[in-house]
Design a protein around this motif. Structure first.
Motif, mmCIF file in Angstrom:
data_model
loop_
_atom_site.group_PDB
_atom_site.id
_atom_site.type_symbol
_atom_site.label_atom_id
_atom_site.label_comp_id
_atom_site.label_asym_id
_atom_site.label_seq_id
_atom_site.Cartn_x
_atom_site.Cartn_y
_atom_site.Cartn_z
ATOM 1 N N HIS A 1 73.737 -99.949 -35.890
ATOM 2 C CA HIS A 1 74.617 -99.885 -37.134
ATOM 3 C C HIS A 1 75.819 -100.700 -37.194
ATOM 4 C CE1 HIS A 1 71.517 -96.930 -38.481
ATOM 5 N NE2 HIS A 1 71.492 -97.592 -39.468
ATOM 6 N N ASP A 2 76.435 -100.708 -35.892
ATOM 7 C CA ASP A 2 77.626 -101.653 -35.753
ATOM 8 C C ASP A 2 77.398 -103.031 -36.069
ATOM 9 O OD1 ASP A 2 80.256 -101.919 -34.456
ATOM 10 O OD2 ASP A 2 79.634 -103.119 -33.167
ATOM 11 N N ILE B 1 76.652 -87.965 -42.519
ATOM 12 C CA ILE B 1 75.445 -88.728 -41.776
ATOM 13 C C ILE B 1 76.132 -89.670 -40.671
ATOM 14 C CG2 ILE B 1 73.501 -89.947 -41.848
ATOM 15 C CD1 ILE B 1 73.175 -88.643 -44.762
ATOM 16 N N TYR B 2 75.649 -89.755 -39.502
ATOM 17 C CA TYR B 2 76.241 -90.406 -38.532
ATOM 18 C C TYR B 2 76.005 -91.853 -38.838
ATOM 19 C CZ TYR B 2 76.842 -86.308 -35.436
ATOM 20 O OH TYR B 2 77.292 -85.308 -35.054
ATOM 21 N N TYR C 1 77.576 -97.531 -39.773
ATOM 22 C CA TYR C 1 77.245 -98.600 -40.431
ATOM 23 C C TYR C 1 78.645 -99.144 -41.555
ATOM 24 C CZ TYR C 1 73.902 -101.325 -43.456
ATOM 25 O OH TYR C 1 73.273 -102.396 -43.807
ATOM 26 N N VAL C 2 78.972 -98.199 -42.433
ATOM 27 C CA VAL C 2 80.116 -98.488 -43.423
ATOM 28 C C VAL C 2 81.361 -98.822 -42.461
ATOM 29 C CG1 VAL C 2 81.030 -96.433 -43.915
ATOM 30 C CG2 VAL C 2 80.891 -98.084 -45.636
ATOM 31 N N CYS D 1 75.104 -99.144 -48.301
ATOM 32 C CA CYS D 1 74.936 -98.676 -46.905
ATOM 33 C C CYS D 1 73.867 -98.057 -46.700
ATOM 34 C CB CYS D 1 75.934 -98.036 -46.126
ATOM 35 S SG CYS D 1 76.339 -96.450 -46.505
ATOM 36 N N ASN D 2 72.863 -97.553 -47.812
ATOM 37 C CA ASN D 2 71.598 -97.018 -47.637
ATOM 38 C C ASN D 2 70.763 -97.353 -48.751
ATOM 39 O OD1 ASN D 2 72.074 -94.937 -49.971
ATOM 40 N ND2 ASN D 2 73.627 -94.065 -48.381
#
Length: 350
Positions: A175-176, A206-207, A212-213, A259-260
């Protein structure tokens, strides 16, 4: 008269004052239990008329009983987990003749609530399974995943950020890199154009949402300092509808990042009510058939594909390797990411 009701491991654990895992180890002759404790447990087993269920006969025939515990393929969870379920079931079909028996549990709990389902499975089903596939993307779920691992049950987590734990593995995207990819796309499409970008941050407990964000925001601060980021938290339609509408009514935006999957879908629905969204560069997350109209009409410019089908398929493969002993996979395996737009989304949609 013998008790006809099946006594559970949890009940035996409560009666003997030990954990479910200790009961499991004692019954199946595993290490880690003192002879004194084992004797107490086995006496209670005999007294309670506990019957080893079909799992014992499966083991004698060499059958490996695998449980899959994931959110249902419906509602907002279906946007992402539908692809994962497809990948799992298609790959599992190919193992049906290889002494693997899959049990599918589609639960009503959301991704951020999945620990409740894992707790129930641990208490009621841990003695029935030799392998587990699930999702664990917060602290509470990771605790339960580790407990299955300590019981000697190989556990593969999909799209999850696991903590280091014995017998626990994961398959996910980075996600990075995903956040940087979204930022890179906006950098090139909005290069030098001043304005504001709306960022739907999801649930940062949520990890994967948080990582991600965070990666996206860090990239934008470093490379796009002429743009202002306006962050709106929330997970799903019920949480973000009002706040996103307020943001769109109060500000003019030239871009957006979501992001989701569930927030991407809801933003697209909202965007149809606001003319300014037609001119925005919008980057969402995941690709599913409900997004097709928004790719076609230009509301959704691009979306980050997280290989959800491929993650599901690889999770089954990892568990097969672990249970058959043919190969030991890496503790964490990363899948590729992709940028999907109008003229290629049809190849990725689930």
């Amino acid at each position: 008269m013998k008790n006809e009701r099946r006594v559970t491991l949890k009940e035996i654990a409560e009666r003997t004052g030990v954990s479910v895992g200790t009961v499991h180890c004692a019954i199946y002759g595993k290490k880690g239990v003192s002879e004194k404790t084992r004797k107490i447990i086995l006496e209670e087993v005999k007294k309670s008329n506990f019957h080893l269920n079909e799992n014992a006969s499966l083991l004698k025939r060499g059958v490996q009983n695998v449980m899959v515990v994931l959110p249902k393929m419906e509602g907002e969870d279906g946007f992402y987990f539908r692809g994962i379920w497809e990948g799992i079931k298609k790959t599992a079909e190919g193992l049906s003749r290889s002494h693997f028996q899959f049990r599918y549990m589609e639960v009503d709990y959301r991704l951020d609530e999945i620990s409740q389902a894992l707790a129930k499975v641990y208490d009621e089903e841990a003695d029935n399974i030799q392998g587990l596939i699930t999702v664990s993307d917060n602290q509470e779920a990771n605790v339960w995943a580790a407990r299955f691992g300590r019981m000697g049950i190989p556990t593969v987590l999909i799209s999850s950020y696991k903590e280091k734990a014995k017998n626990v593995y994961s398959v996910k995207v980075n996600h990075d890199k995903a956040g940087k990819l979204a930022g890179e796309f906006l950098y090139h499409t909005l290069r030098g154009k001043p304005g504001k970008v709306l960022v739907l941050t999801g649930n940062t407990d949520i990890y994967s949402n948080r990582k991600y964000v965070t990666a996206f925001l860090n990239y934008m601060r470093e490379h796009c300092d002429w743009l202002d980021m306006v962050c709106v938290p929330g997970f799903g339609a019920e949480n973000i509808d009002v706040s996103v509408r307020q943001a769109l009514e109060g500000e003019n935006f030239i871009g957006a990042f979501i992001c989701n999957a569930r927030n991407t879908m809801q933003f697209c629905k909202i965007a149809e009510d606001y003319d300014q969204c037609r001119d925005m560069i919008v980057v969402g997350t995941d690709v599913f058939h409900e997004l097709s109209p928004y790719f076609e009409n230009g509301v959704l410019t691009a979306s980050i594909y997280q290989c959800n089908r491929e993650q599901g398929s690889r999770a089954v493969g990892m568990l097969q390797e672990l249970l058959s002993g043919t190969e030991k996979p890496e503790a964490v395996e990363e899948m590729p990411i992709g940028l999907v737009m109008k003229y290629n989304y049809e190849f990725y949609v689930s």
